[in-house]
Each structure stands twice: as C-alpha cells, then as structure tokens.
Design an enzyme around this catalytic site. Structure first.
Site, PDB file in Angstrom:
ATOM      1  N   CYS A   2      23.950  51.917  16.084  1.00 27.58           N
ATOM      2  CA  CYS A   2      23.529  53.319  15.968  1.00 27.58           C
ATOM      3  C   CYS A   2      24.723  54.122  15.189  1.00 27.58           C
ATOM      4  O   CYS A   2      25.394  53.330  14.583  1.00 27.58           O
ATOM      5  CB  CYS A   2      23.518  53.900  17.512  1.00 27.58           C
ATOM      6  SG  CYS A   2      22.490  52.808  18.637  1.00 27.58           S
ATOM      7  N   ASP A 104      23.336  46.697  26.509  1.00 24.11           N
ATOM      8  CA  ASP A 104      24.525  46.028  26.492  1.00 24.11           C
ATOM      9  C   ASP A 104      25.841  47.124  26.619  1.00 24.11           C
ATOM     10  O   ASP A 104      26.870  46.959  26.853  1.00 24.11           O
ATOM     11  CB  ASP A 104      25.006  45.022  25.313  1.00 24.11           C
ATOM     12  CG  ASP A 104      24.530  45.928  23.797  1.00 24.11           C
ATOM     13  OD1 ASP A 104      23.524  46.779  23.959  1.00 24.11           O
ATOM     14  OD2 ASP A 104      25.266  45.740  23.065  1.00 24.11           O
ATOM     15  N   ILE A 300      19.845  37.014  -2.371  1.00 22.50           N
ATOM     16  CA  ILE A 300      19.676  37.954  -3.466  1.00 22.50           C
ATOM     17  C   ILE A 300      20.015  36.843  -4.595  1.00 22.50           C
ATOM     18  O   ILE A 300      20.791  36.054  -4.629  1.00 22.50           O
ATOM     19  CB  ILE A 300      20.965  38.926  -3.476  1.00 22.50           C
ATOM     20  CG1 ILE A 300      20.652  39.886  -2.367  1.00 22.50           C
ATOM     21  CG2 ILE A 300      21.248  39.642  -4.779  1.00 22.50           C
ATOM     22  CD1 ILE A 300      21.960  40.802  -2.187  1.00 22.50           C
TER      23      ILE A 300
END
EC number: 6.3.5.4
Length: 670
Positions: A2, A104, A300
């Site tokens: 977050c 968590d 990639i």
C-alpha cells in the site's frame, strides 16, 4: 502492499486537516487503488492515511487501515508484507490477542502491546514501512525494513513531522517546501546518493533497518534515529576454520527455499519475474516446485542481442513447465516513457532499465497479476557483481602465485566489457575518505565518483558555489558505519558498501518498488529475507567467489534446479542498452534533451548551466572519446534530463493542488 502518509504536530492541540490526509493518500493512488482510509486524534495532533492494495484479506472494509486499538492508545499504518504471520497470529491468539481482521499488518499492534518496540522488531519478517503512534508515550515511530525494499520519507517543517511512502506524498502537504538542495543535486548528477538523503531540501529517508522515533517535549519535537538491524559480517579474527562445503550449501538451500515459500502466500495469484540470470531462474524453479499448477513467468526482452536474455529465460521456463510471457521492447520506445518513470522513481536514473521495469509491471498488471517473486538481492548476498570480483582480486587475494594472478587479470579484462563505464570504472580511482574508511575505494562506487567530476560544471553558478570544495566520496563515507567495516574481509566490505548505497538507492528504488508500484504491482524478493542474509554473512569468501565462479555456493545449492547452460554461465548484469548504442534510441534521447535541456528550459529551472550542458554533449561526440566514457556520459545525460524533469514535476507543478484534484476525481473525501 500500500501507501501510507501522516502528520504529527509538536503542538498536540493542533488538529490534522482530514482533507490534507486524504489528498496525501490520493496522490499515491497507484500504490493502493483498492480504497483508502484515514484516522485523526485531534486532541493529540496526529493523523494517518492509507491507500490500499489488497493482497492479504480481500475484504474491503475489514482490512482497511489505519488500524486503531479499541482503547485508542495505538494507531497503525503499514505498507508492505509481513511473512510467517499465520504462525505468529496463532501464538498471539494463544496469549489472549483478539484479531479483528485477517490482515498480516494487524499483528504489529498486538506485538507492540505485548513486547514493546525493541522486542517486537525481530518478529517482523518481510518488506515493510510502518507508522505507529503510541498515545500513552506520546510517540510516533517510523520503521523501515532491513534492506529498504519499501520506501519511507519524512520531513520536519513548521512544528510538524510529515511522512509518507513517496516524496510526492510529502509534497502534497501545503507546508512542505519543494526545493532542490545543492548537494542533493550534485548526487543526482553523479548517480550515487548519500544514504538517508534525497535531492530535496529537508527531505529525509528512514534508513533501512532503522526506526525514527519522534516525541514531544515542552512544545518541541525530539527526533531519534536508531538502527535495529544491519548486515553484520563477522570479524576476520572470528571466522575460524572453514567448515565442510556441504554445510554451507545445505544452509543456503534451506533458508532460501523457506524464503521463497513464505513469499508465495497471498490471497491473489503470484507470478515470477524471469530474466536469463540464475537469480530469477532459481526463484521460478523453487516456486514451481512449491506450487501444483504451472507458474506464470514474465520476461523482458530487448531488440539488441548484446543485452537480450530471452533465449536462456525460455529454456528455464520450459524446464519447469512455466507459462512464460515475453515482452520485447525496442530501444527507442524506452525514452518515450522516461518522463512517466521519473514521476514514480522521484530521482534520476542512469539507465533506461527502470523504464523497462515500469512497462513490464504494467504488462503484468494488465495480465491480471499484482504479486510477483523476483531475484533482487542475490548478487548482494552472494557476491555476484563484477565489482566484487575486482575487489576480491585486488584486495582479498594476497597469496596468489604469478600464474594465478595472471589468470585473474585476464578474467577481469575479458569479462563484462559491456558494462565498462557503468558498473565498472574505465580507470582505477581512489577516494581519500573511502580509502581511509574501507581500506580501498569500492569498485561499485568508482564509475559514479568518476562521473562526479562533471557535476560541478553542469550546475548553475549559484549552486556550484554552494558545493565548492564538497567531496561526495567523503559524504558517502561519513554516512557509513565504520564499526561494520573495521576488521572485515575486503569482500565483506565491498558487499556492505554496495548494500548501503547501490542496492537501496538504485536497485530497490527505480529498479524495484517505485516502478512496480507505479502499476499497483507488489514485488517480493526472497533473497532479501533477513534469515537468509544472516546465513549468508557467515559464508567464507571462497564460498561466494570461488576461482572464476561468482555466487559459487548458490550455484551449488541449486545445481539440480538450473539448466546446465545457466549453472555454468558467468554473471551478466541485467541492463537496458545505453542510448549511444542505437541510432533510434539516441534520437529519442536527443528529442527529450531538446525539450528539457533547451536554453529556455534550463534557465527556467535554474539548476543547470547551459554552457556546461553543451560542453558535455560535445565531449560525448568527440572523436577521441572512448566507448566506456560514452557509456558514462550517457548516464550523465540521463541525469541532466532527469533533474530537469523532476523540477517540472515536483517544483514547478502545484503538487498540493494536484493531490486535491486527484482525490476529487477518485471520489475520495473525508
């Protein structure tokens, strides 16, 4: 995973503005697009906000942060993942803890309540940035994980501390100034930052493995910065005789397998990043061995054969039955996305690998994934970079015979020629302060200290005057802990310096979290599990670099997992092609330079000297400029463009207004 933000006033009677907290959450919406929350304690002058990306406990309301204990004594906001949390929760529940979520993050509250700060920290295993307010002790604590995987910034301004996951979060607060600092600009132009510092005046980072505690006393803020963990290599005098080789191999295998298994825990699907290096191939192999269904692997590729690793990555994917997705990037396409990458990286970058990683994270997100396991950290723990091999040869192998020395010299001259001027300096460089501290100037810093000679001439005269006599190598040396270097083996010293500078300031920033979270993508690096790191520091140097083989113990531990071509392959640093190696890429870079390095743009920003800018381009194009010097100057050009872009994005632009508009567009409001 977050984004967090908050404000803590020296005057507890001064309330925190909820609209500002919401704006600070909104401007990092990319870190947490699944919702937001905020909490204030107006009688204590504190407020937190949080932008949420749901990985564990997908219930939108139940897992919403900030968390506050029922008695209101503790307030918590967490960015990141804490592993082994189910076992810890079970233990805490048996001690009487009552959990309200499946998150968590919530366990931090219960750990702190029962054990206090110091005894809580060893339980925190993972990648995290934590803000915790203790009402009883009137104290704000900012805690960052041991290697700095997750970012956390703070500043003290006008009687308040403002903190957040990104610089733009702090800048969303109307009281926080947005000004380049002369020495910070200097370091942006030479690539390597001083640990804990940024390019902007008054803005600090919480250092990896540190806690910044802010308390109030007589109407003023008391700020303490304390380390709780470090990469503690043993003293040479304490190492003792080497154990049997199998002892080290089994220890690494056990710790790494556990670290990967823990990072596969999520309430959403988990994929892997896969290059052609052994690190990501190992994480894919261990993930495939743990999961019953085929693992999704994202690779990639570059349209330059010298830098492309897709053939080896494809062989690895096929060997474990992975579902591989290859995204091939053209050289000129990378500069098309440089400005966006800088907005998220919030610092200059020397190589467009950061752009490639941003495009890959977008691709992975669009494919329906928001968690990947990555290979970052392996080279740091097991001495994989060419600079380590160079330092080992020059400073750690005093007993070589003439024939052995000749063999090493040939190896160093032949290997990694592609990265001369970037990962290795073209010529040996000695910095007096680093020589005095470390015993030598670590090879990893030498190319950037060589670049530093260009920085003063590029800076505007009034800023150049402020750095007159400044020694960047000394500033870096003074930020390092001498006690952690004294008495260690030269290879230990080289790895420690890299971890404190290049890993945190580069690989985990514009090569990691910032470009992954730009697209709401959580990257989990099992090699940076601190239990594995504490195993790795006890490896003898010969288990890390054994003759011509780097990362020897890791290769042996995973020998049965890797295709033969990969097991035998020399380290190849994952980079994007420098601009001058491709006419289209050079043209794309020059187009950006025409926009951001024009005389008018330079004059408006007031950071650079137009004459210095022109002189550097002339040097790049001079006939007698070597290819290695061109690689170095490519990096400096990227930095010049970068500081101009950062000025436009963070200084010239009204960030508080932008943040409020973002909140309005999202419908986020108090």
């Amino acid at each position: 995973m977050c984004g967090i933000a908050g404000v803590f006033h020296a005057d507890p009677s001064q309330p925190v503005d909820p609209e500002t907290l919401v704006a600070m959450a909104a401007i990092q919406h990319h870190r947490g697009p699944d919702g937001f929350g905020y909490k204030t304690q107006d009688d204590r002058g504190v407020g937190f906000s949080h932008a949420r990306l749901t990985i564990i406990d997908l219930d939108e309301n139940r897992g919403r942060q900030p968390f506050v204990t029922p008695d209101g004594h503790l307030m918590l906001a967490v960015n990141g993942e804490l592993y082994d949390y189910k076992r810890i929760r079970t233990d805490l529940t048996s001690r009487g803890a009552k959990f309200r979520t499946k998150s968590d993050s919530e366990m931090v509250l219960h750990l702190y309540e029962r054990f206090g700060l110091e005894d809580m920290l060893p339980y925190l295993r993972g990648e995290f940035a934590i803000a915790l307010f203790d009402r009883q002790h009137d104290r704000l604590m900012l805690i960052r994980d041991r290697f700095g995987v997750k970012p956390l910034y703070w500043t003290e301004v006008n009687g308040r501390v403002v903190f957040g996951s990104e610089l733009k979060v702090l800048f969303a607060h109307p009281e926080v100034p947005r000004r380049f600092e002369a020495r910070g600009l200097y370091h942006q132009l030479m690539q390597t930052m001083v640990p804990g510092q940024t390019a902007f005046e008054g803005i600090h980072q919480v250092k990896p493995g540190h806690v910044v505690s802010i308390s109030r006393r007589h109407g003023k803020l008391e700020i303490r910065d304390e380390r709780y963990w470090d990469m503690d290599f043993p003293l040479q005098s304490e190492r003792g005789p080497e154990k049997d080789e199998q002892h080290y191999i089994e220890g690494v295998r056990e710790k790494l397998t556990e670290a990967v298994q823990l990072r596969l825990e999520a309430d959403v699907p988990v994929a892997c990043y896969l290059s052609g290096g052994i690190d990501s191939c190992i994480t894919l192999g261990l993930s495939a061995a743990t999961q019953q269904s085929p693992v999704k692997a994202f690779t990639i590729g570059f349209d330059n054969d010298d830098y492309d690793e897709t053939a080896i990555a494809r062989e690895m994917a096929e060997s474990v039955g992975a579902d591989q997705d290859i995204m091939t990037l053209s050289a000129d396409h990378l500069y098309d996305n440089l400005v966006e990458t800088l907005w998220h990286a919030e610092r200059t970058i020397y190589n467009t690998l950061g752009v490639a990683k941003l495009l890959m994270s977008r691709h992975v997100n669009q494919a329906g994934y928001r968690v990947v396991v990555t290979g970052e950290g392996s080279d740091e723990l097991f001495a994989g970079y060419p600079s380590f091999r160079r330092d080992m040869f020059l400073h750690g192998l005093d007993t070589l015979s003439a024939a052995e020395r000749a063999s090493w010299e040939q190896l160093l001259s032949e290997s990694n020629q592609l990265f001369q001027g970037a990962m290795l300096a073209e010529n040996e460089l000695h910095d007096p302060a680093l020589d005095a501290l470390v015993g030598f100037t670590p090879s990893c810093l030498q190319p950037w200290l060589a670049s530093a000679e260009h920085a003063p001439g590029l800076m505007a005269p009034h800023l150049r005057e402020q750095v007159q006599g400044y020694e960047p190598g000394r500033a870096i040396a003074e930020a390092l802990d001498a006690d952690m270097l004294e008495g260690r083996h030269p290879l230990d010293k080289a790895q420690y310096v890299w971890i404190k500078t290049m890993l945190e300031g580069q690989i985990l920033t514009w090569g990691g979290d910032r470009v992954d979270m730009a697209n709401s993508m959580e990257a989990r690096p099992p090699f940076l599990d601190h239990h594995l790191a504490e195993e790795a520091v006890h490896l003898p140097p010969s288990m890390r670099i054994n003759g011509r083989t780097e990362k020897y113990v890791l290769r042996e531990a995973m020998k049965g997992l890797l295709p033969r071509v990969l097991y035998e392959r020399e380290k190849f640093a994952f980079m994007a092609p420098p601009a001058h190696t491709d006419p289209k890429k050079w043209a794309a870079m020059r187009a950006l330079a025409d926009q951001y390095l024009s005389d008018d743009a330079v004059a408006e920003a007031g950071l650079l000297d137009p004459a210095g800018v022109k002189a550097l381009f002339d040097l790049h194009q001079a006939k007698d400029t070597t290819a290695s010097t061109q690689v170095q100057l490519d990096a400096v050009i990227n930095h010049m463009i970068g500081v101009q872009v950062l000025h436009h994005q963070f200084v010239a632009q009204d960030i508080p207004r932008l943040a409020r508009r973002k909140a309005e567009s999202l419908g986020w409001r108090p």
